[in-house]
Design a protein around this motif. Structure first.
Motif, PDB file in Angstrom:
ATOM      1  N   PHE A   1      48.593  70.751  25.570  1.00  0.00           N
ATOM      2  CA  PHE A   1      49.203  71.273  26.791  1.00  0.00           C
ATOM      3  C   PHE A   1      48.940  70.381  28.000  1.00  0.00           C
ATOM      4  O   PHE A   1      49.673  70.450  28.993  1.00  0.00           O
ATOM      5  CB  PHE A   1      48.679  72.687  27.072  1.00  0.00           C
ATOM      6  N   ARG A   2      47.917  69.547  27.948  1.00  0.00           N
ATOM      7  CA  ARG A   2      47.604  68.668  29.073  1.00  0.00           C
ATOM      8  C   ARG A   2      48.538  67.471  29.133  1.00  0.00           C
ATOM      9  O   ARG A   2      48.713  66.872  30.199  1.00  0.00           O
ATOM     10  CB  ARG A   2      46.157  68.171  28.951  1.00  0.00           C
ATOM     11  N   TYR A   3      49.092  67.100  27.980  1.00  0.00           N
ATOM     12  CA  TYR A   3      49.875  65.870  27.890  1.00  0.00           C
ATOM     13  C   TYR A   3      51.229  66.161  27.246  1.00  0.00           C
ATOM     14  O   TYR A   3      51.464  65.823  26.075  1.00  0.00           O
ATOM     15  CB  TYR A   3      49.112  64.826  27.075  1.00  0.00           C
ATOM     16  N   PRO A   4      52.148  66.759  27.981  1.00  0.00           N
ATOM     17  CA  PRO A   4      53.441  67.139  27.394  1.00  0.00           C
ATOM     18  C   PRO A   4      54.282  65.950  26.936  1.00  0.00           C
ATOM     19  O   PRO A   4      55.190  66.122  26.126  1.00  0.00           O
ATOM     20  CB  PRO A   4      54.131  67.906  28.533  1.00  0.00           C
ATOM     21  N   ASN A   5      53.984  64.750  27.439  1.00  0.00           N
ATOM     22  CA  ASN A   5      54.745  63.571  27.030  1.00  0.00           C
ATOM     23  C   ASN A   5      54.170  62.878  25.804  1.00  0.00           C
ATOM     24  O   ASN A   5      54.781  61.935  25.275  1.00  0.00           O
ATOM     25  CB  ASN A   5      54.832  62.563  28.185  1.00  0.00           C
ATOM     26  N   ALA A   6      53.001  63.311  25.346  1.00  0.00           N
ATOM     27  CA  ALA A   6      52.405  62.708  24.148  1.00  0.00           C
ATOM     28  C   ALA A   6      53.218  63.099  22.916  1.00  0.00           C
ATOM     29  O   ALA A   6      53.744  64.203  22.820  1.00  0.00           O
ATOM     30  CB  ALA A   6      50.955  63.162  23.995  1.00  0.00           C
ATOM     31  N   THR A   7      53.314  62.173  21.965  1.00  0.00           N
ATOM     32  CA  THR A   7      54.104  62.421  20.758  1.00  0.00           C
ATOM     33  C   THR A   7      53.262  62.566  19.497  1.00  0.00           C
ATOM     34  O   THR A   7      53.726  63.142  18.514  1.00  0.00           O
ATOM     35  CB  THR A   7      55.111  61.282  20.536  1.00  0.00           C
ATOM     36  N   HIS A   8      52.028  62.036  19.487  1.00  0.00           N
ATOM     37  CA  HIS A   8      51.232  62.034  18.264  1.00  0.00           C
ATOM     38  C   HIS A   8      49.749  62.276  18.547  1.00  0.00           C
ATOM     39  O   HIS A   8      49.243  61.952  19.634  1.00  0.00           O
ATOM     40  CB  HIS A   8      51.366  60.695  17.520  1.00  0.00           C
ATOM     41  N   LEU A   9      49.092  62.802  17.531  1.00  0.00           N
ATOM     42  CA  LEU A   9      47.634  62.933  17.497  1.00  0.00           C
ATOM     43  C   LEU A   9      47.161  62.246  16.229  1.00  0.00           C
ATOM     44  O   LEU A   9      47.679  62.504  15.137  1.00  0.00           O
ATOM     45  CB  LEU A   9      47.225  64.407  17.470  1.00  0.00           C
ATOM     46  N   MET A  10      46.187  61.342  16.370  1.00  0.00           N
ATOM     47  CA  MET A  10      45.596  60.688  15.211  1.00  0.00           C
ATOM     48  C   MET A  10      44.104  61.015  15.143  1.00  0.00           C
ATOM     49  O   MET A  10      43.397  60.974  16.154  1.00  0.00           O
ATOM     50  CB  MET A  10      45.763  59.175  15.262  1.00  0.00           C
ATOM     51  N   LEU A  11      43.636  61.342  13.939  1.00  0.00           N
ATOM     52  CA  LEU A  11      42.229  61.579  13.691  1.00  0.00           C
ATOM     53  C   LEU A  11      41.723  60.540  12.693  1.00  0.00           C
ATOM     54  O   LEU A  11      42.225  60.460  11.566  1.00  0.00           O
ATOM     55  CB  LEU A  11      41.990  62.988  13.129  1.00  0.00           C
TER      56      LEU A  11
ATOM     57  N   GLU B   1      45.157  77.076  30.944  1.00  0.00           N
ATOM     58  CA  GLU B   1      43.816  76.922  30.400  1.00  0.00           C
ATOM     59  C   GLU B   1      43.744  76.145  29.093  1.00  0.00           C
ATOM     60  O   GLU B   1      42.674  75.676  28.699  1.00  0.00           O
ATOM     61  CB  GLU B   1      43.149  78.282  30.180  1.00  0.00           C
ATOM     62  N   ALA B   2      44.866  75.959  28.395  1.00  0.00           N
ATOM     63  CA  ALA B   2      44.833  75.377  27.059  1.00  0.00           C
ATOM     64  C   ALA B   2      44.844  73.856  27.096  1.00  0.00           C
ATOM     65  O   ALA B   2      45.457  73.225  27.970  1.00  0.00           O
ATOM     66  CB  ALA B   2      46.014  75.880  26.230  1.00  0.00           C
ATOM     67  N   GLY B   3      44.156  73.257  26.131  1.00  0.00           N
ATOM     68  CA  GLY B   3      44.197  71.824  25.893  1.00  0.00           C
ATOM     69  C   GLY B   3      44.866  71.561  24.557  1.00  0.00           C
ATOM     70  O   GLY B   3      46.014  71.901  24.354  1.00  0.00           O
TER      71      GLY B   3
END
Length: 295
Positions: A175-185, A59-61
């Motif tokens: 949790f939707r994108y286990p291969n992602a490495t970064h989040l930018m805001l 259920e988590a994003g």
């Protein structure tokens, strides 16, 4: 009309070191600016080690997590929940109101707290990452500190448990994108008192060497004008993505498709606002959230 036209580049060589740099090429100011907020994504060890793994992963994003230096007495944090879905002798799973958002459960954050010191805050998989922008906290800080609703809810639980917490202590994971490495805001904002309207904008170019998992937008405004003639809007290039009207706060968020924000092209994001009340104001806030993988 006041337009910054900040050219924001994602520089591959800098990103490889875990940093992103924006170059402000505005003719009037020519002031370099750094990335608003960048987080390296890391899966929380608590999920693979707990019996609730299946529920959370299904259920988590977007999420943020924190591990306290010692165990948590669950009796101390129970009162911070608006609703409790599961409670055992070891953990609580439920929803916690975001500070200053108590009037609406739609902003509540799902929280998992384990007695071993794990705190996980997350929005659901169907929610865009742009939902995490805490515009009220940003507004109240005088637009000096970017924080998220996830961080601020972790702070509620950590403080109730008796542990100090700062936003620098939070670790993010989607949790939707286990291969992602970064989040930018990325954040932009403007203030106006004019009925003619005002705007602020920036440009960005996404390198095609990165993999982009989600690109989402967020728009909000705060005003002291109770009239219906107050509005803010979010534009991508020549397309209006969202328009808001209302008093005193209005917020919205959504997802941009890959075709709306293709790489290796310059894109202009513009925030507009206008207020039709004498001696009244409007603050408009716009955000772009990117979840991506650095090669």
């Amino acid at each position: 009309m006041s337009v910054k036209n900040v050219l924001r580049y994602l520089l591959i060589t800098i990103v490889a070191l875990g940093l992103l740099l924006y170059l402000n090429l505005t003719p009037k100011t020519a002031i370099p600016a750094k990335a608003d907020a960048i987080f390296r994504l890391q899966a929380p060890p608590l999920v693979t080690a707990s019996d609730i793994q299946g529920i959370i992963e299904s259920e988590a994003g977007i999420s943020a997590w924190f591990h306290t230096p010692s165990t948590i007495n669950l009796n101390n944090v129970r009162g911070s929940f608006r609703t409790i879905e599961i409670e055992t002798a070891d953990y609580i799973l439920g929803s916690v109101p975001v500070p200053n958002y108590d009037e609406s459960e739609s902003w509540d954050v799902h929280v998992y707290v384990h007695k071993d010191g794990w705190i996980l805050a997350y929005y659901l998989a169907q929610d865009p990452v742009g939902k995490i922008y805490d515009w009220k906290a940003y507004h109240n800080s005088g637009r000096t500190t970017i924080s998220t609703k996830l961080e601020n809810v972790i702070a509620v639980i950590a403080n109730a448990a008796g542990f100090p917490f700062s936003i620098a202590n939070a670790t993010y994971y989607d949790f939707r994108y286990p291969n992602a490495t970064h989040l930018m805001l990325i954040v932009d904002w403007l203030y106006t008192t004019t009925y003619r309207g005002d705007s602020d904008s920036f440009q960005l170019k996404l390198p095609s060497s990165f993999a982009y998992y989600q690109q989402s937008w967020s728009l909000a405004h705060e005003t002291d004008c109770e009239s219906a003639f107050v509005k803010s809007s979010y534009w991508l290039n020549s397309a209006k993505i969202q328009e808001l009207t209302g008093y005193p706060w209005e917020m919205a968020h959504g997802i941009l498709s890959a075709s709306q924000l293709p790489p290796d092209q310059y894109h202009t994001i513009k925030i507009e606002a206008e207020v039709h009340c004498i001696y009244r104001h409007i603050y408009a806030y716009g955000g772009l959230a990117l979840v991506y993988r650095v090669p």
